[in-house]
Each structure stands twice: as structure tokens, then as C-alpha cells.
Write a protein that holds these residues in place. Structure first.
Motif, mmCIF file in Angstrom:
data_model
loop_
_atom_site.group_PDB
_atom_site.id
_atom_site.type_symbol
_atom_site.label_atom_id
_atom_site.label_comp_id
_atom_site.label_asym_id
_atom_site.label_seq_id
_atom_site.Cartn_x
_atom_site.Cartn_y
_atom_site.Cartn_z
ATOM 1 N N ASN A 103 0.822 -1.210 0.000
ATOM 2 C CA ASN A 103 0.000 0.000 0.000
ATOM 3 C C ASN A 103 0.851 1.252 0.000
ATOM 4 N N CYS A 104 0.394 2.267 -0.697
ATOM 5 C CA CYS A 104 0.887 3.623 -0.511
ATOM 6 C C CYS A 104 -0.152 4.321 0.367
ATOM 7 N N TRP A 105 0.054 5.577 0.711
ATOM 8 C CA TRP A 105 -0.907 6.278 1.561
ATOM 9 C C TRP A 105 -2.218 6.570 0.825
ATOM 10 N N SER A 106 -2.100 6.963 -0.431
ATOM 11 C CA SER A 106 -3.280 7.475 -1.135
ATOM 12 C C SER A 106 -4.293 6.409 -1.508
ATOM 13 N N LEU A 107 -3.864 5.173 -1.811
ATOM 14 C CA LEU A 107 -4.799 4.169 -2.303
ATOM 15 C C LEU A 107 -5.861 3.776 -1.275
ATOM 16 N N THR B 83 2.380 13.087 9.532
ATOM 17 C CA THR B 83 3.530 13.164 10.432
ATOM 18 C C THR B 83 4.822 13.376 9.631
ATOM 19 N N ASN B 84 4.744 13.216 8.306
ATOM 20 C CA ASN B 84 5.905 13.422 7.434
ATOM 21 C C ASN B 84 6.006 14.840 6.892
ATOM 22 N N LEU B 85 5.079 15.712 7.245
ATOM 23 C CA LEU B 85 5.061 17.051 6.656
ATOM 24 C C LEU B 85 6.322 17.854 6.956
ATOM 25 N N ALA B 86 6.767 17.830 8.208
ATOM 26 C CA ALA B 86 7.965 18.606 8.553
ATOM 27 C C ALA B 86 9.166 18.142 7.745
ATOM 28 N N ARG B 87 9.261 16.843 7.526
ATOM 29 C CA ARG B 87 10.376 16.312 6.740
ATOM 30 C C ARG B 87 10.283 16.771 5.283
ATOM 31 N N VAL B 88 9.062 16.830 4.753
ATOM 32 C CA VAL B 88 8.879 17.320 3.385
ATOM 33 C C VAL B 88 9.350 18.768 3.272
ATOM 34 N N ILE B 89 8.967 19.590 4.265
ATOM 35 C CA ILE B 89 9.345 21.000 4.261
ATOM 36 C C ILE B 89 10.863 21.150 4.262
ATOM 37 N N ILE B 90 11.533 20.406 5.118
ATOM 38 C CA ILE B 90 12.987 20.491 5.204
ATOM 39 C C ILE B 90 13.640 19.961 3.927
ATOM 40 N N THR B 91 13.118 18.838 3.416
ATOM 41 C CA THR B 91 13.683 18.241 2.201
ATOM 42 C C THR B 91 13.595 19.190 1.017
ATOM 43 N N LYS B 92 12.463 19.869 0.875
ATOM 44 C CA LYS B 92 12.288 20.788 -0.246
ATOM 45 C C LYS B 92 13.250 21.973 -0.159
ATOM 46 N N GLY C 286 -7.023 16.724 1.553
ATOM 47 C CA GLY C 286 -6.006 15.871 2.155
ATOM 48 C C GLY C 286 -5.143 15.178 1.129
ATOM 49 N N LEU C 287 -5.765 14.706 0.045
ATOM 50 C CA LEU C 287 -5.012 13.977 -0.974
ATOM 51 C C LEU C 287 -3.977 14.858 -1.661
ATOM 52 N N SER C 288 -4.246 16.148 -1.775
ATOM 53 C CA SER C 288 -3.259 17.037 -2.390
ATOM 54 C C SER C 288 -1.967 17.057 -1.571
ATOM 55 N N LEU C 289 -2.085 17.009 -0.241
ATOM 56 C CA LEU C 289 -0.895 16.957 0.623
ATOM 57 C C LEU C 289 -0.283 15.564 0.629
ATOM 58 N N VAL C 290 -1.123 14.539 0.605
ATOM 59 C CA VAL C 290 -0.633 13.153 0.580
ATOM 60 C C VAL C 290 0.216 12.924 -0.664
ATOM 61 N N LYS C 291 -0.273 13.388 -1.807
ATOM 62 C CA LYS C 291 0.471 13.214 -3.062
ATOM 63 C C LYS C 291 1.805 13.945 -3.008
ATOM 64 N N LEU C 292 1.837 15.112 -2.382
ATOM 65 C CA LEU C 292 3.088 15.857 -2.237
ATOM 66 C C LEU C 292 4.077 15.078 -1.379
ATOM 67 N N ILE C 293 3.592 14.482 -0.308
ATOM 68 C CA ILE C 293 4.451 13.685 0.567
ATOM 69 C C ILE C 293 5.007 12.480 -0.182
ATOM 70 N N GLU C 294 4.142 11.773 -0.905
ATOM 71 C CA GLU C 294 4.589 10.601 -1.660
ATOM 72 C C GLU C 294 5.597 10.993 -2.739
ATOM 73 N N LYS C 295 5.349 12.074 -3.425
ATOM 74 C CA LYS C 295 6.244 12.527 -4.498
ATOM 75 C C LYS C 295 7.595 12.961 -3.952
ATOM 76 N N THR C 296 7.597 13.613 -2.782
ATOM 77 C CA THR C 296 8.832 14.169 -2.228
ATOM 78 C C THR C 296 9.689 13.123 -1.537
ATOM 79 N N LEU C 297 9.068 12.180 -0.828
ATOM 80 C CA LEU C 297 9.821 11.306 0.063
ATOM 81 C C LEU C 297 10.034 9.892 -0.451
#
Length: 362
Positions: A97-101, A266-275, A132-143
Motif C-alpha cells: 500500500n501507498c498512503w493514497s490508495l 507526520t511526514n510534513l515537517a520532513r517534506v518542508i525540510i527536504t524541499k 487531504g489527498l493534495s498533501l498526501v500526493k506531495l508527501i509521496e512525491k517528495t519522500l
């Protein structure tokens, strides 16, 4: 949330025996032009004031519909409960599974319940999950570091477009399904039967090589497998006496959706730093701007998550929903720990992390 200009101003004023520690660290933020030895403090402060303005702009774009849904999440239990190991597999291997499915699958089921599909509740849930899915997709794409889950993510995307635009799932009209079925149990069985037929036909008409590796399955087959497993899981726990009016099941599934969203976020902060530090120099200015905008936009979400304890997963495993499920399966008592990174700490880490933000000064 503290302003970057406040943080940097206070840090710049801190001196040590070997000079300004903050200045030494902050020097990593800036790509100097040829001939420049250092950046004046005033210029540095101005840079962070500009960043503050971007964060403030993001704070005016809080996803309020999504936040309303997140207010009902209950300590991530839905991550463990949406797919039961007691459901027999339709194939020897299961696609991960990924988060979005599962979010798309659960939402499809929830808005199809009798007395729900044509109601305001369905529209509200669709709006909230869409944010929510717009943020989920960003997390999946970034991480996500590989293309391992690309077909799964694609399956979620294709399914969501059909649901959001046409209120259909693989050709099934969700409104008609809701009207035809007498109760929620019938809806779940219809979804399960349809998905099982789709996978059965695929198995009969597909060569062994493609069938052997679920990561290579077409999007509709991956989505069908998700629908089969999740609808069967709900049927296993279906309490007809308490949920025959659909309201109880609608609420339970809504909480499950909120739990999965919260776990993913819970991965949002990591996405922000990674970007802020991963992109090529010529694209970094835009990426840093997007990071600060995201930081402002998700302030309320980050603060909400800080009110709960998180599973003690390491920074790599927390990215994957399957690692969360493995953790919960291994730890029956669900050992939790205090959140390691809050919204405020995400800001502070931008000026203290080993991999620093680089700002191009022209």
C-alpha cells in the motif's frame, strides 16, 4: 509559530568564545556571489523577513475542510484496521500500500453507503479528502526514493478522478449503487464481488510473468485488489445491529480515513525540510518558497498532530504506511512516543539542520 527573523535575530546576537556560532551556521544558508566574503547581518535579516511573509501568506490558506476531518482522528488506529490479515488473498502476493490508495478506496465506500451518496455528508467528505489527498500526493512525491510504488499511486489517482468527477468506481455508478442496496452490508458485498470478478478475469487472461509481480499490475487491478481487501475487512467487523442505519458505519469509516491522513501528515515537517535543500541550485529559490508556503499552510495540522503521541518509528520507516502496519502488528500494545518534530521545531531545524537551506542572493 515563531518568525524566522526573530529566530535568526536572536541567534545572530549570541556570541561565544570562538565568535558567533549562529553566524557560522547561518553562513551555510547563503550562496555568495564571486568576490563576496560574507553576507551583512542586515541583509540576512531581510531575507528571513521575506520568508516570514511567505509563511504568513500560507497561514491564510489553511485547508479548513481537511482540518475539520482531522479533528476526529483517534491515535492512528485506522492505519492498522483498514486491512485485516484475516481476509484471504486473491493472489499469492499482495501489492504494498501507498498512503493514497486506501484513502481513495475507503472514501469511495463511505460515500456510497445508503442514505449517504446523495447527501450533504458525502459532498463534505469528498471535499475534505480532496484537500487531504493534495498533501498526501506531495508527501509521496517528495519522500518516496524509488518508483517502487508508482503503479499503486497511479491506481489511486485514476480511481479518484473517476470518483470525484463522475461518482463512479470502475464503471459502477455510486449513486445508483446506494439506491439499489438495502443496507451498507449489501454495498460492501457489491464492491467486493465486483473487485473479485475483475481480478479473476485478469488472472485468467494474463501471462504468468505479469501476474507474478503485483508491482507490475495495471492500475485497475491494483485498485480492485484494494477494494476487495478493504470491503471484506469492513464486512468482517460489520455490526448489523449497531450500524444498520449507516450512520454508525459512516462515522467509523470517516475516523479511519482521518487516522490514515494524520499518520501520513507526520511526514510534513520532513517534506518542508527536504524541499529546502534537495533541489538543484537553479530551482532552489522556487523550492524554498514552496517550502515556507507549505509550512504556513499546514501550521494548524502540525499543531494538531502535536496533541497526540506518535509510534516510535525511525525517520525512514515513518514514510511508508506498510511500515506503520508492521509496527502495529509487532507491538500489540502500540508503544507510542512524543512527537519528535513540531511545526515550531520544523522552523528551527531550517537553521540548525546538518543539511542547510541555501538561499541565492542576487
Amino acid at each position: 509559530m515563531p518568525c524566522l527573523s526573530e529566530i535568526t535575530t536572536s541567534n545572530i546576537d549570541m556570541e561565544s568564545e570562538s565568535g558567533s556560532i549562529a553566524e557560522l551556521n547561518l553562513s551555510r544558508f547563503v550562496l555568495l556571489l564571486d568576490g563576496e566574503s560574507k553576507l551583512p547581518k542586515r541583509t540576512l535579516k531581510n531575507i528571513f523577513r521575506q520568508a516570514d511573509k511567505v509563511i504568513e501568506l500560507g497561514e491564510k490558506q489553511q485547508p479548513q475542510n481537511l482540518i475539520h476531518l482531522l479533528n476526529i482522528f483517534s491515535n492512528f488506529k485506522g492505519v492498522r484496521e483498514f486491512d485485516s490479515s484475516q481476509v484471504p488473498s486473491l493472489h499469492s502476493q499482495e501489492p504494498p500500500n501507498c498512503w493514497s490508495l486506501p484513502l481513495v478506496t475507503l472514501t469511495t465506500i463511505t460515500i456510497s453507503l445508503p442514505n449517504v451518496a446523495n447527501s450533504k455528508k458525502a459532498t463534505q467528505l469528498m471535499t475534505r479528502v480532496s484537500e487531504g489527498l493534495s498533501l498526501v500526493k506531495l508527501i509521496e512525491k517528495t519522500l518516496y526514493e524509488s518508483n517502487e510504488l508508482v503503479n499503486n499511486i497511479n491506481a489511486a489517482g485514476v480511481s479518484w478522478v473517476e470518483v470525484a468527477l463522475y461518482m463512479k468506481w470502475q464503471g459502477m455508478d455510486l449513486r445508483k449503487l446506494s439506491l439499489k442496496c438495502k443496507n451498507s452490508k449489501n454495498v460492501l458485498q457489491e464492491f467486493s464481488n465486483n473487485a473479485e470478478r475483475t481480478i479473476g478475469k485478469f488472472k485468467r487472461t494474463t501471462n504468468g510473468f505479469l501476474m507474478e509481480n503485483p508491482l507490475n499490475w495495471p492500475a485497475n487491478i491494483i485498485a480492485a485488489n484494494s477494494m476487495y481487501r478493504i470491503s471484506q475487512t469492513i464486512l468482517l467487523s460489520y455490526q448489523e445491529e449497531n450500524e444498520q442505519n449507516d450512520e454508525g458505519l459512516f462515522q467509523r469509516l470517516s475516523v479511519m480515513i482521518a487516522d490514515i491522513l494524520a499518520a501520513c501528515f507526520t511526514n510534513l515537517a520532513r517534506v518542508i525540510i527536504t524541499k529546502c535543500h534537495r533541489n538543484a541550485i537553479e530551482r532552489r529559490e522556487k523550492s524554498v518558497h514552496e517550502a515556507f508556503l507549505l509550512l504556513g499552510k499546514t501550521t494548524q495540522i502540525l499543531k494538531l498532530l502535536q496533541q497526540h503521541e506518535w509510534p516510535s518509528l525511525d525517520h525512514y520507516n515513518v514514510v511508508y504506511i506498510e511500515e506503520w502496519r508492521a509496527f502495529f502488528s509487532k507491538n500489540n500494545e502500540t508503544p507510542m512516543t512524543s512527537p519528535s518534530t513540531s511545526g515550531d521545531e520544523a522552523v528551527k531545524s531550517l537553521i540548525s539542520n546538518e543539511e542547510q537551506v541555501t538561499i541565492i542572493v542576487g
